[in-house]
Design a protein around this motif. Structure first.
Motif, PDB file in Angstrom:
ATOM      1  N   ARG A 101      29.894 -55.806  66.317  1.00 24.85           N
ATOM      2  CA  ARG A 101      30.234 -57.075  66.956  1.00 24.85           C
ATOM      3  C   ARG A 101      31.397 -57.689  66.197  1.00 24.85           C
ATOM      4  O   ARG A 101      31.377 -57.777  64.972  1.00 24.85           O
ATOM      5  CB  ARG A 101      29.039 -58.015  66.929  1.00 24.85           C
ATOM      6  N   THR A 129      34.067 -63.023  71.652  1.00 26.94           N
ATOM      7  CA  THR A 129      33.186 -62.009  71.089  1.00 26.94           C
ATOM      8  C   THR A 129      33.440 -60.676  71.757  1.00 26.94           C
ATOM      9  O   THR A 129      33.548 -60.593  72.982  1.00 26.94           O
ATOM     10  CB  THR A 129      31.706 -62.411  71.276  1.00 26.94           C
ATOM     11  N   HIS A 130      33.525 -59.637  70.943  1.00 27.92           N
ATOM     12  CA  HIS A 130      33.700 -58.273  71.434  1.00 27.92           C
ATOM     13  C   HIS A 130      32.584 -57.447  70.813  1.00 27.92           C
ATOM     14  O   HIS A 130      32.432 -57.421  69.599  1.00 27.92           O
ATOM     15  CB  HIS A 130      35.073 -57.729  71.032  1.00 27.92           C
ATOM     16  N   GLU A 131      31.782 -56.785  71.641  1.00 26.33           N
ATOM     17  CA  GLU A 131      30.679 -55.971  71.150  1.00 26.33           C
ATOM     18  C   GLU A 131      30.795 -54.587  71.753  1.00 26.33           C
ATOM     19  O   GLU A 131      31.011 -54.446  72.946  1.00 26.33           O
ATOM     20  CB  GLU A 131      29.344 -56.615  71.526  1.00 26.33           C
ATOM     21  N   ASP A 144      33.675 -61.173  66.229  1.00 24.29           N
ATOM     22  CA  ASP A 144      33.913 -62.528  66.726  1.00 24.29           C
ATOM     23  C   ASP A 144      35.277 -62.975  66.220  1.00 24.29           C
ATOM     24  O   ASP A 144      35.564 -62.873  65.022  1.00 24.29           O
ATOM     25  CB  ASP A 144      32.847 -63.502  66.218  1.00 24.29           C
TER      26      ASP A 144
END
Length: 165
Positions: free
Chosen positions: A38, A51-53, A40
């Motif tokens: 993850r 956010t990139h997950e 942020d």
């Protein structure tokens, strides 16, 4: 103890008036099953967070985040690892952060047995900070602690009481 590194090259394109690329190499100190990474990205100017997950298995493909050039707080986290935060400045020509290593959370392992040596399933093992886990059918446990290793553990079992060890 054998430490296994899982390197993953994460390439993020940061889009603004001119395309900017933020590149980082992420290393995890402990092998984990299908971890989700993850990231942020918090704007220091506006306070907004993107956010990139993404699962580690697919972390080698290109990810895209839409942010304008500016100052950001970048927080990277993965299961069983300490999160890390970096302050970055994204210019229109891009930025390279280099290698970022996430350290594994300390793990305390052991077993809970009765006075006659039989395993106690379902015992609660806790730190003074409130981190807790229960022992399995064989009486064993693995407790990850987010802070420093505790001076003692608190073990409790129904009808047998509580004990600091």
């Amino acid at each position: 103890m054998l430490r296994q590194l899982i390197p993953a090259l994460l390439l993020f394109t940061i889009t603004s008036a001119h395309a900017a690329t933020l590149t980082l190499k992420l290393e995890l100190a402990r092998a984990v099953d299908a971890p989700a990474i993850r990231i942020d990205v918090a704007s220091l100017a506006t306070g907004s967070v993107t956010t990139h997950e993404e699962p580690l298995a697919s972390a080698d493909r290109l990810g895209r985040l839409n942010v304008a050039p500016g100052a950001y707080e970048l927080t990277i986290s993965a299961p069983h690892h300490r999160s890390i935060t970096r302050h970055i400045v994204v210019a229109e020509e891009g930025a390279a952060l280099g290698a970022i290593r996430l350290e594994a959370l300390p793990r305390i392992t052991g077993s809970v047995t009765s006075a006659d040596g039989k395993p106690l399933a379902g015992a609660t093992i806790a730190t003074p900070n409130g981190e807790r886990v229960q022992s399995d059918a064989a009486g064993t446990f693995a407790l990850e602690v987010d802070r420093l290793r505790p001076e003692h553990l608190i073990v409790s079992y129904p009808k047998r009481g509580t004990r600091a060890v």
